[in-house]
Design an enzyme around this catalytic site. Structure first.
Site, PDB file in Angstrom:
ATOM      1  N   ALA A 124      29.427  20.941  34.563  1.00  0.00           N
ATOM      2  CA  ALA A 124      28.230  21.363  33.843  1.00  0.00           C
ATOM      3  C   ALA A 124      28.397  21.331  32.329  1.00  0.00           C
ATOM      4  O   ALA A 124      27.490  20.908  31.597  1.00  0.00           O
ATOM      5  CB  ALA A 124      27.834  22.773  34.299  1.00  0.00           C
ATOM      6  N   LYS A 129      34.339  19.145  49.250  1.00  0.00           N
ATOM      7  CA  LYS A 129      35.207  18.782  48.108  1.00  0.00           C
ATOM      8  C   LYS A 129      35.796  20.017  47.446  1.00  0.00           C
ATOM      9  O   LYS A 129      36.877  19.948  46.847  1.00  0.00           O
ATOM     10  CB  LYS A 129      34.439  17.923  47.117  1.00  0.00           C
ATOM     11  CG  LYS A 129      33.198  18.564  46.473  1.00  0.00           C
ATOM     12  CD  LYS A 129      33.492  19.329  45.188  1.00  0.00           C
ATOM     13  CE  LYS A 129      32.256  20.035  44.632  1.00  0.00           C
ATOM     14  NZ  LYS A 129      31.294  19.138  44.030  1.00  0.00           N
ATOM     15  N   ARG A 177      36.012  24.231  38.432  1.00  0.00           N
ATOM     16  CA  ARG A 177      36.380  25.645  38.395  1.00  0.00           C
ATOM     17  C   ARG A 177      37.202  26.070  39.607  1.00  0.00           C
ATOM     18  O   ARG A 177      38.044  26.972  39.494  1.00  0.00           O
ATOM     19  CB  ARG A 177      35.137  26.514  38.256  1.00  0.00           C
ATOM     20  CG  ARG A 177      34.083  26.371  39.334  1.00  0.00           C
ATOM     21  CD  ARG A 177      32.849  27.209  38.980  1.00  0.00           C
ATOM     22  NE  ARG A 177      31.780  27.118  39.950  1.00  0.00           N
ATOM     23  CZ  ARG A 177      30.795  26.228  39.878  1.00  0.00           C
ATOM     24  NH1 ARG A 177      30.761  25.349  38.904  1.00  0.00           N
ATOM     25  NH2 ARG A 177      29.834  26.222  40.794  1.00  0.00           N
ATOM     26  N   ASN A 178      36.985  25.459  40.761  1.00  0.00           N
ATOM     27  CA  ASN A 178      37.784  25.820  41.931  1.00  0.00           C
ATOM     28  C   ASN A 178      39.250  25.477  41.709  1.00  0.00           C
ATOM     29  O   ASN A 178      40.141  26.249  42.071  1.00  0.00           O
ATOM     30  CB  ASN A 178      37.245  25.101  43.174  1.00  0.00           C
ATOM     31  CG  ASN A 178      35.909  25.636  43.609  1.00  0.00           C
ATOM     32  OD1 ASN A 178      35.815  26.655  44.282  1.00  0.00           O
ATOM     33  ND2 ASN A 178      34.829  24.958  43.212  1.00  0.00           N
ATOM     34  N   LYS A 222      30.011  31.128  40.199  1.00  0.00           N
ATOM     35  CA  LYS A 222      30.627  31.576  41.445  1.00  0.00           C
ATOM     36  C   LYS A 222      31.676  30.570  41.915  1.00  0.00           C
ATOM     37  O   LYS A 222      31.567  29.365  41.704  1.00  0.00           O
ATOM     38  CB  LYS A 222      29.571  31.765  42.538  1.00  0.00           C
ATOM     39  CG  LYS A 222      28.484  32.761  42.181  1.00  0.00           C
ATOM     40  CD  LYS A 222      29.052  34.078  41.715  1.00  0.00           C
ATOM     41  CE  LYS A 222      29.214  35.089  42.778  1.00  0.00           C
ATOM     42  NZ  LYS A 222      29.715  36.388  42.315  1.00  0.00           N
ATOM     43  N   GLN A 233      33.064  28.637  44.755  1.00  0.00           N
ATOM     44  CA  GLN A 233      32.509  28.200  46.036  1.00  0.00           C
ATOM     45  C   GLN A 233      33.562  27.869  47.082  1.00  0.00           C
ATOM     46  O   GLN A 233      33.328  27.998  48.283  1.00  0.00           O
ATOM     47  CB  GLN A 233      31.634  26.965  45.792  1.00  0.00           C
ATOM     48  CG  GLN A 233      30.467  27.230  44.848  1.00  0.00           C
ATOM     49  CD  GLN A 233      29.943  25.957  44.216  1.00  0.00           C
ATOM     50  OE1 GLN A 233      30.702  25.116  43.742  1.00  0.00           O
ATOM     51  NE2 GLN A 233      28.633  25.798  44.212  1.00  0.00           N
TER      52      GLN A 233
END
Length: 215
Positions: free
Chosen positions: A11, A62, A126-127, A154, A156
């Site tokens: 993003a 993913k 981010r994960n 969040k 995920q």
């Protein structure tokens, strides 16, 4: 009628107008054209496919692969290991769709929502970042790290891993998806992060791949 948007983009990079791509899955041709006109700009190019399920499934799975990539980074391992782990994850994504969603088109994997999205998420998502920190700071919970690192976004992957684990268990298929199962067990603390490597180091020799048709 439901459409889905997913793709190889972070993003912040889109906000900075760095060039990127994404995929919209939409079954109806006329709606697809409208959606493409709404979203497509010079720095954010939109590809269209009719495979709504494929876009959604790859966009979810993913994130499990990205957690594994983050575990590898947190362990301080290098590109050979990370590439192997990503390949294993992509293979289980492919097998998951083949077993449970055979209507998903193989070609969707090669759009922005497929392998390209896996790579972006495994290096910049981010994960991956939170999973790396999870390994490095062993006493911190996922909720604590999410609140500290994501600024309201969040995480995920952990939820997806749990839902996929439950789905596989209820269908008696856990043994067929050892990668997804191992990631979930690391997330819950029942396995150590280095088990993402150790679980696969003593596998039996792989059979010779005699497939002659293209993927």
């Amino acid at each position: 009628e439901c459409a889905a948007l997913s793709g190889a983009n972070v993003a912040q990079d889109i906000a900075e107008r760095q060039f990127s791509e994404s995929t919209i899955g939409c079954r109806r041709f006329m709606d697809a054209g409208v959606l493409q006109l709404l979203f497509d700009v010079p720095y954010f190019k939109i590809g269209m496919v009719r495979d709504v399920a494929g876009v959604q499934i790859y966009g979810s799975l993913k994130n499990i692969v990205a957690l594994a990539a983050g575990f590898v980074d947190g362990l301080g391992l290098d590109s050979n290991t990370k590439a192997a782990i990503i390949r294993m994850g992509v293979e289980e994504m492919r097998r998951f769709t083949k077993v449970f969603y055979p209507e998903v088109l193989r070609s969707t994997m090669w759009d922005s929502c497929g392998i390209a999205d896996v790579l972006t998420t495994c290096y910049g998502g981010r994960n991956r970042r939170v999973a790396e920190r999870f390994v490095q700071e062993k006493t911190r919970s996922w909720n604590e790290l999410e609140a500290e690192m994501l600024g309201g976004q969040k995480l995920q992957g952990v939820l997806t891993a749990a839902e996929v684990f439950e789905f596989l268990s209820s269908n008696g298929k856990l043994q067929d998806f050892p990668f997804f199962s191992q990631v979930h067990q690391i997330c819950t603390g029942s396995e150590e992060p280095n088990s993402i490597i150790g679980a696969f180091m003593n596998e039996d020799l792989k059979p010779f791949n005699i497939e002659t048709r293209g993927v």
